[in-house]
Design a protein around this motif. Structure first.
Motif, PDB file in Angstrom:
ATOM      1  N   ALA A 196       0.835  -1.206   0.000  1.00  0.00           N
ATOM      2  CA  ALA A 196       0.000   0.000   0.000  1.00  0.00           C
ATOM      3  C   ALA A 196       0.871   1.259   0.000  1.00  0.00           C
ATOM      4  O   ALA A 196       1.827   1.369   0.770  1.00  0.00           O
ATOM      5  CB  ALA A 196      -0.916  -0.002   1.218  1.00  0.00           C
ATOM      6  N   GLY A 197       0.550   2.184  -0.866  1.00  0.00           N
ATOM      7  CA  GLY A 197       1.290   3.429  -0.944  1.00  0.00           C
ATOM      8  C   GLY A 197       0.894   4.216  -2.179  1.00  0.00           C
ATOM      9  O   GLY A 197       0.118   3.748  -3.012  1.00  0.00           O
ATOM     10  N   TYR A 198       1.432   5.420  -2.303  1.00  0.00           N
ATOM     11  CA  TYR A 198       1.139   6.248  -3.472  1.00  0.00           C
ATOM     12  C   TYR A 198       2.313   7.185  -3.719  1.00  0.00           C
ATOM     13  O   TYR A 198       3.194   7.367  -2.873  1.00  0.00           O
ATOM     14  CB  TYR A 198      -0.155   7.046  -3.281  1.00  0.00           C
ATOM     15  CG  TYR A 198      -0.087   8.140  -2.236  1.00  0.00           C
ATOM     16  CD1 TYR A 198       0.220   9.459  -2.592  1.00  0.00           C
ATOM     17  CD2 TYR A 198      -0.333   7.871  -0.891  1.00  0.00           C
ATOM     18  CE1 TYR A 198       0.279  10.468  -1.646  1.00  0.00           C
ATOM     19  CE2 TYR A 198      -0.277   8.869   0.072  1.00  0.00           C
ATOM     20  CZ  TYR A 198       0.033  10.165  -0.313  1.00  0.00           C
ATOM     21  OH  TYR A 198       0.098  11.163   0.633  1.00  0.00           O
ATOM     22  N   GLY A 199       2.331   7.778  -4.909  1.00  0.00           N
ATOM     23  CA  GLY A 199       3.375   8.726  -5.272  1.00  0.00           C
ATOM     24  C   GLY A 199       2.914  10.158  -5.074  1.00  0.00           C
ATOM     25  O   GLY A 199       1.795  10.513  -5.445  1.00  0.00           O
ATOM     26  N   LEU A 200       3.763  10.970  -4.487  1.00  0.00           N
ATOM     27  CA  LEU A 200       3.507  12.400  -4.328  1.00  0.00           C
ATOM     28  C   LEU A 200       4.519  13.156  -5.177  1.00  0.00           C
ATOM     29  O   LEU A 200       5.727  12.990  -5.026  1.00  0.00           O
ATOM     30  CB  LEU A 200       3.655  12.821  -2.864  1.00  0.00           C
ATOM     31  CG  LEU A 200       3.573  14.324  -2.585  1.00  0.00           C
ATOM     32  CD1 LEU A 200       2.187  14.875  -2.924  1.00  0.00           C
ATOM     33  CD2 LEU A 200       3.917  14.611  -1.124  1.00  0.00           C
ATOM     34  N   PHE A 201       4.021  13.989  -6.101  1.00  0.00           N
ATOM     35  CA  PHE A 201       4.886  14.730  -7.006  1.00  0.00           C
ATOM     36  C   PHE A 201       4.946  16.189  -6.596  1.00  0.00           C
ATOM     37  O   PHE A 201       3.926  16.803  -6.278  1.00  0.00           O
ATOM     38  CB  PHE A 201       4.361  14.646  -8.445  1.00  0.00           C
ATOM     39  CG  PHE A 201       4.275  13.230  -8.974  1.00  0.00           C
ATOM     40  CD1 PHE A 201       5.095  12.228  -8.503  1.00  0.00           C
ATOM     41  CD2 PHE A 201       3.350  12.910  -9.963  1.00  0.00           C
ATOM     42  CE1 PHE A 201       5.027  10.929  -8.986  1.00  0.00           C
ATOM     43  CE2 PHE A 201       3.257  11.619 -10.474  1.00  0.00           C
ATOM     44  CZ  PHE A 201       4.101  10.618  -9.981  1.00  0.00           C
ATOM     45  N   GLY A 202       6.134  16.731  -6.647  1.00  0.00           N
ATOM     46  CA  GLY A 202       6.323  18.149  -6.344  1.00  0.00           C
ATOM     47  C   GLY A 202       7.758  18.403  -5.932  1.00  0.00           C
ATOM     48  O   GLY A 202       8.390  17.562  -5.281  1.00  0.00           O
ATOM     49  N   ALA A 203       8.300  19.549  -6.324  1.00  0.00           N
ATOM     50  CA  ALA A 203       9.615  19.943  -5.842  1.00  0.00           C
ATOM     51  C   ALA A 203       9.567  20.088  -4.327  1.00  0.00           C
ATOM     52  O   ALA A 203       8.497  20.331  -3.744  1.00  0.00           O
ATOM     53  CB  ALA A 203      10.032  21.262  -6.486  1.00  0.00           C
ATOM     54  N   VAL A 204      10.701  19.939  -3.675  1.00  0.00           N
ATOM     55  CA  VAL A 204      10.740  19.952  -2.213  1.00  0.00           C
ATOM     56  C   VAL A 204      10.083  21.212  -1.651  1.00  0.00           C
ATOM     57  O   VAL A 204       9.296  21.154  -0.697  1.00  0.00           O
ATOM     58  CB  VAL A 204      12.195  19.822  -1.709  1.00  0.00           C
ATOM     59  CG1 VAL A 204      12.277  20.073  -0.215  1.00  0.00           C
ATOM     60  CG2 VAL A 204      12.752  18.437  -2.046  1.00  0.00           C
ATOM     61  N   GLU A 205      10.361  22.360  -2.244  1.00  0.00           N
ATOM     62  CA  GLU A 205       9.783  23.614  -1.740  1.00  0.00           C
ATOM     63  C   GLU A 205       8.281  23.693  -1.977  1.00  0.00           C
ATOM     64  O   GLU A 205       7.560  24.356  -1.226  1.00  0.00           O
ATOM     65  CB  GLU A 205      10.481  24.806  -2.408  1.00  0.00           C
ATOM     66  CG  GLU A 205      10.053  26.146  -1.823  1.00  0.00           C
ATOM     67  CD  GLU A 205      10.710  27.334  -2.508  1.00  0.00           C
ATOM     68  OE1 GLU A 205      10.274  28.480  -2.251  1.00  0.00           O
ATOM     69  OE2 GLU A 205      11.660  27.130  -3.294  1.00  0.00           O
TER      70      GLU A 205
END
Length: 279
Positions: free
Chosen positions: A86-95
């Motif tokens: 179970a899990g998912y991907g989170l997209f985004g630059a660190v800031e």
């Protein structure tokens, strides 16, 4: 242990988790799979009738985990293999990623897997045997722009899993960290989340990679059915590895990082090792 093992797999509604469940069941295993929606349970239970059984569980609801594990043991006697999928991907630059978005990512990908692992370990200790399979990612070994917090969640998963492998080896409890590359699942599409804030300054690096990842959702080069067969074969082998990269992209990414780390260490070694009081 024979192939007639009892498997417990989190997150089996689709993708790699469902494929692992199917192929484990086809080898003769009994598979208990967790799902977050009641309407998904019957469908999973019919995947391999008499061998697959769906149960309701959200790994973020830690108070529910022990009861589900206890019921599984009551019905099937033991759990030989745990797969934390179970899990998912989170997209985004660190800031770009808010603290709340980051916490949610860690809750599912790290704390959820940790909670289920801790719930199963007492049973495996009592059995004096078992196998814990952590579904990580090539991103759990090598970072990429636009995936920093996802990287962090998988790095954390790999960190405690490496330690667990050492702690539990004499109890005949094995640990395998699976590190897939791009497989044709919904991870890059409907299952993923994008940080709410988008900062234009990162568009040429983090933003560009996120766009690329989103664009190939449903067209990734690797087949989850083939990946699942390898995982099941590893679990049923006598000497399973601690790490299992899946797909040529994962192998290349991990080898490239190892090469880069070796080069960094070598370049600064003559100075960096001179830190003793006598130096």
């Amino acid at each position: 242990m024979s192939q007639e093992k009892i498997w417990f797999i989190t997150g089996v509604s689709g993708g790699l988790g469902r494929s692992i469940a199917k192929h484990a069941a086809l080898t003769g295993a009994t598979v208990i799979g967790t799902l977050r929606k009641k309407e998904q349970i019957d469908d999973f239970s019919q995947l391999v009738p008499g061998k697959t059984y769906g149960v309701l569980l959200d790994v973020n609801e830690h108070a529910d985990i022990k009861g589900v594990i206890d019921t599984a043991v009551l019905n099937f006697g033991r759990i030989d293999v745990l797969v934390n999928n179970a899990g998912y991907g989170l997209f985004g630059a660190v800031e770009e990623v808010s603290m709340e978005e980051a916490r949610q990512q860690m809750e599912t990908n790290f704390f959820g897997a940790l909670a289920v692992t801790q719930a199963v370990l007492p049973l495996m200790r009592k059995q004096q045997g078992g196998h814990i399979v952590q579904i990580s990612s090539q991103a759990g070994f090598r970072s990429a722009p636009g995936l920093g917090i996802y990287n962090a969640s998988k790095f954390a998963l790999e960190g405690f899993s490496e330690a667990l492998a050492l702690e539990a080896a004499n109890l005949n409890i094995k640990v395998t960290i699976v590190e897939p590359g791009p497989f044709r699942t919904s991870w890059a599409g409907d299952s993923s989340k994008r940080a709410a804030e988008v900062i234009e300054d990162y568009s040429d690096v983090a933003g560009k990679l996120i766009t690329t990842i989103n664009s190939y959702s449903g067209d990734q080069p690797n087949d989850p059915e083939k990946g699942a067969k390898v995982i099941v074969e590893v679990v049923n082998s006598e000497n399973p590895p601690l790490r299992l990269p899946l797909g040529p992209e994962a192998h290349e990414a991990i080898k490239n990082k190892l090469k880069s780390v070796a080069e960094d260490i070598s370049h600064w070694e003559s100075k960096a090792i001179k830190t003793g009081f006598a130096d």
